[in-house]
Design an enzyme around this catalytic site. Structure first.
Site, mmCIF file in Angstrom:
data_model
loop_
_atom_site.group_PDB
_atom_site.id
_atom_site.type_symbol
_atom_site.label_atom_id
_atom_site.label_comp_id
_atom_site.label_asym_id
_atom_site.label_seq_id
_atom_site.Cartn_x
_atom_site.Cartn_y
_atom_site.Cartn_z
ATOM 1 N N GLU A 189 71.853 3.446 53.554
ATOM 2 C CA GLU A 189 73.260 3.067 53.719
ATOM 3 C C GLU A 189 73.812 3.732 54.964
ATOM 4 O O GLU A 189 73.289 4.750 55.405
ATOM 5 C CB GLU A 189 74.075 3.544 52.501
ATOM 6 C CG GLU A 189 73.697 2.841 51.220
ATOM 7 C CD GLU A 189 74.293 3.519 49.990
ATOM 8 O OE1 GLU A 189 75.127 4.429 50.135
ATOM 9 O OE2 GLU A 189 73.900 3.134 48.885
ATOM 10 N N ARG B 269 86.941 15.133 47.946
ATOM 11 C CA ARG B 269 85.654 15.829 47.858
ATOM 12 C C ARG B 269 85.800 17.114 47.053
ATOM 13 O O ARG B 269 84.922 17.515 46.328
ATOM 14 C CB ARG B 269 85.199 16.138 49.288
ATOM 15 C CG ARG B 269 84.144 17.167 49.469
ATOM 16 C CD ARG B 269 82.840 16.494 49.791
ATOM 17 N NE ARG B 269 81.887 17.366 50.450
ATOM 18 C CZ ARG B 269 81.275 18.373 49.862
ATOM 19 N NH1 ARG B 269 81.536 18.673 48.603
ATOM 20 N NH2 ARG B 269 80.406 19.095 50.531
ATOM 21 N N PHE C 236 80.107 3.228 47.432
ATOM 22 C CA PHE C 236 78.648 3.182 47.402
ATOM 23 C C PHE C 236 78.062 3.497 46.033
ATOM 24 O O PHE C 236 76.859 3.455 45.857
ATOM 25 C CB PHE C 236 78.033 4.087 48.475
ATOM 26 C CG PHE C 236 78.644 5.468 48.561
ATOM 27 C CD1 PHE C 236 78.358 6.415 47.613
ATOM 28 C CD2 PHE C 236 79.499 5.781 49.604
ATOM 29 C CE1 PHE C 236 78.919 7.685 47.692
ATOM 30 C CE2 PHE C 236 80.066 7.044 49.698
ATOM 31 C CZ PHE C 236 79.779 8.005 48.737
ATOM 32 N N ARG D 47 85.303 11.748 51.498
ATOM 33 C CA ARG D 47 84.801 11.303 50.192
ATOM 34 C C ARG D 47 85.946 11.103 49.207
ATOM 35 O O ARG D 47 86.863 11.931 49.147
ATOM 36 C CB ARG D 47 83.855 12.390 49.680
ATOM 37 C CG ARG D 47 83.129 12.079 48.387
ATOM 38 C CD ARG D 47 81.851 11.386 48.691
ATOM 39 N NE ARG D 47 81.024 11.160 47.528
ATOM 40 C CZ ARG D 47 79.955 11.903 47.232
ATOM 41 N NH1 ARG D 47 79.636 12.940 47.981
ATOM 42 N NH2 ARG D 47 79.220 11.597 46.190
ATOM 43 N N LYS E 294 76.127 6.202 56.843
ATOM 44 C CA LYS E 294 76.866 7.404 56.451
ATOM 45 C C LYS E 294 78.215 7.297 57.148
ATOM 46 O O LYS E 294 78.343 7.602 58.331
ATOM 47 C CB LYS E 294 76.119 8.670 56.854
ATOM 48 C CG LYS E 294 76.782 9.926 56.313
ATOM 49 C CD LYS E 294 75.929 11.149 56.585
ATOM 50 C CE LYS E 294 76.408 12.389 55.864
ATOM 51 N NZ LYS E 294 77.778 12.770 56.113
ATOM 52 N N LYS F 102 70.443 12.968 53.943
ATOM 53 C CA LYS F 102 71.297 12.474 55.032
ATOM 54 C C LYS F 102 70.591 12.617 56.371
ATOM 55 O O LYS F 102 69.981 13.636 56.663
ATOM 56 C CB LYS F 102 72.649 13.183 55.048
ATOM 57 C CG LYS F 102 72.579 14.678 55.075
ATOM 58 C CD LYS F 102 73.969 15.280 55.040
ATOM 59 C CE LYS F 102 73.877 16.779 54.842
ATOM 60 N NZ LYS F 102 75.168 17.424 54.723
ATOM 61 N N ARG G 207 72.979 18.834 44.580
ATOM 62 C CA ARG G 207 72.550 18.562 45.951
ATOM 63 C C ARG G 207 71.030 18.455 45.907
ATOM 64 O O ARG G 207 70.322 19.396 46.198
ATOM 65 C CB ARG G 207 73.010 19.698 46.883
ATOM 66 C CG ARG G 207 72.924 19.364 48.342
ATOM 67 C CD ARG G 207 73.304 20.548 49.187
ATOM 68 N NE ARG G 207 74.733 20.750 49.363
ATOM 69 C CZ ARG G 207 75.514 20.002 50.128
ATOM 70 N NH1 ARG G 207 75.009 19.004 50.800
ATOM 71 N NH2 ARG G 207 76.790 20.270 50.248
ATOM 72 N N GLU H 196 83.844 6.417 50.299
ATOM 73 C CA GLU H 196 84.316 7.132 51.483
ATOM 74 C C GLU H 196 85.511 6.372 52.050
ATOM 75 O O GLU H 196 85.446 5.150 52.200
ATOM 76 C CB GLU H 196 83.163 7.181 52.504
ATOM 77 C CG GLU H 196 83.421 8.004 53.724
ATOM 78 C CD GLU H 196 82.957 9.465 53.579
ATOM 79 O OE1 GLU H 196 82.557 9.898 52.485
ATOM 80 O OE2 GLU H 196 83.021 10.171 54.599
HETATM 81 P P1 ATP Z 1 78.548 16.251 55.554
HETATM 82 O O1 ATP Z 1 79.194 17.253 56.428
HETATM 83 O O2 ATP Z 1 77.193 15.814 56.022
HETATM 84 O O3 ATP Z 1 79.432 15.087 55.226
HETATM 85 P P2 ATP Z 1 78.885 17.214 52.844
HETATM 86 O O4 ATP Z 1 78.484 18.561 52.332
HETATM 87 O O5 ATP Z 1 80.323 16.863 52.869
HETATM 88 O O6 ATP Z 1 78.188 17.024 54.245
HETATM 89 P P3 ATP Z 1 76.713 15.789 51.739
HETATM 90 O O7 ATP Z 1 76.482 15.494 50.318
HETATM 91 O O8 ATP Z 1 75.850 16.794 52.347
HETATM 92 O O9 ATP Z 1 78.238 16.131 51.910
HETATM 93 O O10 ATP Z 1 76.596 14.454 52.583
HETATM 94 C C1 ATP Z 1 77.055 13.276 52.032
HETATM 95 C C2 ATP Z 1 78.485 13.005 52.452
HETATM 96 O O11 ATP Z 1 78.493 11.886 53.318
HETATM 97 C C3 ATP Z 1 79.310 12.616 51.268
HETATM 98 O O12 ATP Z 1 79.996 13.711 50.717
HETATM 99 C C4 ATP Z 1 80.255 11.559 51.797
HETATM 100 O O13 ATP Z 1 81.487 12.150 52.143
HETATM 101 C C5 ATP Z 1 79.602 11.059 53.053
HETATM 102 N N1 ATP Z 1 79.115 9.667 52.979
HETATM 103 C C6 ATP Z 1 79.396 8.693 53.873
HETATM 104 N N2 ATP Z 1 78.764 7.555 53.565
HETATM 105 C C7 ATP Z 1 78.045 7.792 52.437
HETATM 106 C C8 ATP Z 1 77.181 7.001 51.639
HETATM 107 N N3 ATP Z 1 76.903 5.745 51.944
HETATM 108 N N4 ATP Z 1 76.636 7.589 50.546
HETATM 109 C C9 ATP Z 1 76.892 8.877 50.226
HETATM 110 N N5 ATP Z 1 77.702 9.673 50.953
HETATM 111 C C10 ATP Z 1 78.276 9.143 52.053
#
Ligand code: ATP
Length: 555
Positions: free
Chosen positions: A247, A269, A337, A254, A249, A417, A411, A298
């Site tokens: 998908e 988030r 998503f 979030r 990103k 990612k 996690r 998101e």
């Molecule tokens: P990052 O700084 O990489 O966003 P994070 O700690 O906020 O890190 P992670 O779980 O590491 O969060 O990375 C996934 C994040 O990416 C999710 O929290 C979400 O906000 C974002 N995101 C964007 N598109 C998607 C997707 N298709 N599926 C899941 N998460 C997504």
């Protein structure tokens, strides 16, 4: 329960430094509490919270109001209180001192209980508008009027959010497990779902292990979000998952959306309730989404079809008032998503099945969308989606295991990612190539080099052909034309003068270029016209970043 008992227990905890001892003491204290409401409040109070983190209410009481109330109760002047704060450095101790000086409290004052304190906190949090400050001072004055000195110390710290007992979620989770002899993991799992250790404690106390096991996701109670790990490489992800749901990103913020009983609630988030900040999303959800669901997605801010920096969305979350103005300035879109709950049932199915349900409950619109997803076992296809997302101005791609369940708060390795690394390189442009078709009059890719500071040589490291708009290329072609020193077919060589800032997904070892390295998915970020060749990044810096990647992948 008397608030006094709680305050005395805090005074004991304050002197304990060992985590183990603290956990043990809290466990036996919690076990003694019979009343559910008391237990709930004590769990939060010990962690220094007046409200659980998902509750959007705030006391809205600062030092000023507390001082005023203390002035009223003690008869000591404002100036004197201020100078005491300077001496003690802690308003809690000042409050204690002031109440000691007051002598014996009125015989008619009621004795404080946890329940009474809770009621007053709730009332304070509900006050708004004109006269609310006065009313708050009155309520606080009443509280202190009933408090003993030691109670005043902890009341003050609690009100100001400065308990500083060192009781975090980890200690509280272990203490709950210990208090009722259940597994810490069960407590943790329940916590991920109900998001409130106070409620988890009540379940552990009344229903034990079975109760914790049966904890279910519920509408309008936020669930901790599933998180991702960093993908070391596409190959590694393919080895692990075989088939991958890829998908985009999205570069936004979030959100978890609960829609049921005619109501939409949106959590951030950090699981704060941000519903009020997103009125147009709320309205659109009511139009496009079937009722009775919890969705994961998101929210992005868009301008002229491109995402704006995600800070824009966060700014919107912070701005609880002036929303109408912000709506005009920052148009939002939501991409969903995942789905966790549908029709009164928790969805305990693999991602590929959840995706089908997700598609069946959303009717896409301009604002509400389903995240793009491609299911594939081909590396090239994954690279294509990754590039496509970057070109659209997003962060990269998410690689998900289509057979994995939704695991709240985890996690794990079911979501990986794939991002461009944050560090960019400033590289010298030493050559280029004329474009094809529509772009045949434009130099549309550029050869990059880093500097060997010892010899002054430029060592090639890769070629960048993405990240430019047509306008960028027009301008750059004009800029480079006078620097062409040699042409070979489509290829051109430049006098080294111009520096590009370039982002990339990974640095690899490569025999192709004399630097010995190559950039994977390089993209143009901007022209560094403030830098000359001598300021460009060196081969040493490239090597350092290359090595750092391994450290990052392991962490
Ligand atoms: P990052 O700084 O990489 O966003 P994070 O700690 O906020 O890190 P992670 O779980 O590491 O969060 O990375 C996934 C994040 O990416 C999710 O929290 C979400 O906000 C974002 N995101 C964007 N598109 C998607 C997707 N298709 N599926 C899941 N998460 C997504």
């Amino acid at each position: 329960m008397k608030f006094r008992e709680f305050a005395e227990f805090c005074a004991i905890l304050e002197r304990v430094s060992s985590t183990l001892e603290m956990t043990g003491r809290i466990a036996s204290f919690l076990r003694r509490i019979e009343d559910d409401d008391d237990l709930y409040n004590v769990v939060h109070f010990l962690m220094g919270r007046v409200f659980p983190p998902w509750d959007e209410r705030e006391l809205g009481v600062g030092i000023g109001l507390v001082c005023k109330a203390l002035e009223n109760v003690s008869g000591v002047s404002k100036e004197k209180i201020e100078s005491m704060i300077k001496d003690y450095g802690d308003l809690g101790l000042v409050a204690e001192r002031l109440l000691k000086g007051r002598g014996i409290k009125s015989l008619f004052a009621e004795e404080l209980t946890i329940k009474r304190v809770r009621e007053i906190f709730d009332e304070i949090a509900s006050l708004e508008g004109e006269g609310s400050q006065k009313r708050k001072i009155l309520l606080l004055t009443g509280l202190y009027g009933s408090a003993s000195p030691i109670e005043a110390r902890y009341l003050t710290r609690l009100i100001l959010g400065e308990m500083r007992l060192g009781v975090g979620e980890g200690i509280m989770r272990d203490a709950i497990a210990r208090a009722w002899g259940v597994d810490a993991e069960l407590v943790e799992r329940a916590y991920m779902i109900v998001n409130d250790l106070g409620r988890v404690a009540i379940i552990a106390k009344n229903e034990g292990k079975e109760g914790l096991k049966n904890v279910k996701i519920q509408l309008h109670i936020p669930v901790k979000m599933m998180l991702a790990q960093v993908a070391e490489s596409i190959e590694q992800a393919l080895r692990e998952m075989k088939t991958i749901a890829v998908e985009w990103k999205y570069d936004g913020s979030r959100v978890q959306v609960h829609y049921g009983n005619g109501k939409v609630t949106i959590y951030s988030r950090r699981l704060e309730n941000v519903t009020k900040a997103l009125p147009e999303i709320v309205e659109e959800i009511k139009k496009c989404v079937k009722e009775g669901v919890i969705l994961d997605g998101e929210v992005i801010a868009v301008k002229d079809g491109k995402p704006m920096p995600f800070q824009e969305v966060l700014r919107r979350f912070r701005r609880k008032h002036e929303i109408t103005k912000a709506m005009e300035k920052i148009p939002l879109e939501a991409y969903f998503f995942d789905i966790l709950y549908n029709d009164g049932e928790v969805i305990d199915l693999p991602l590929k099945e959840r995706r089908k349900i997700l598609e069946s409950v959303i009717k896409e619109s301009k604002i509400i969308k389903i995240a793009k997803q491609v299911v594939t076992n081909k590396k090239e296809e994954i690279e294509r989606v990754f590039k496509e997302a970057l070109d659209a101005g997003h962060e990269g791609a998410m690689l998900k295991n289509p057979n994995s369940p939704y695991t709240p708060g985890k996690r794990g390795r079911h979501w990986l990612k794939l991002k461009e690394v944050m560090e960019t390189l400033d590289l010298v442009v030493v050559g280029g190539e004329w474009g094809e078709g529509r772009r045949s009059h434009l130099i549309s890719s550029f050869e990059l080099a880093c500097l060997d500071p010892r010899t002054g040589k430029l060592l090639r490291i890769g070629q960048v052909g993405t990240g430019f708009t047509d306008e960028d290329l027009e301008e750059l072609t004009e800029l480079f034309k006078p620097l062409i020193v040699k042409e070979e077919g489509k290829k051109v060589y430049f006098k080294p003068k111009i520096v590009f800032e370039v982002a990339y997904q990974e640095i690899q070892k490569s025999p192709k270029y004399e630097s010995g390295f190559a950039l994977r998915f390089p993209r143009f970020v901007r022209l560094r016209d403030d830098k000359g060749v001598e300021d460009a990044d060196t081969i040493d810096r490239v090597r350092e970043l290359y090595e750092k990647q391994f450290a990052r992948a392991k962490s």
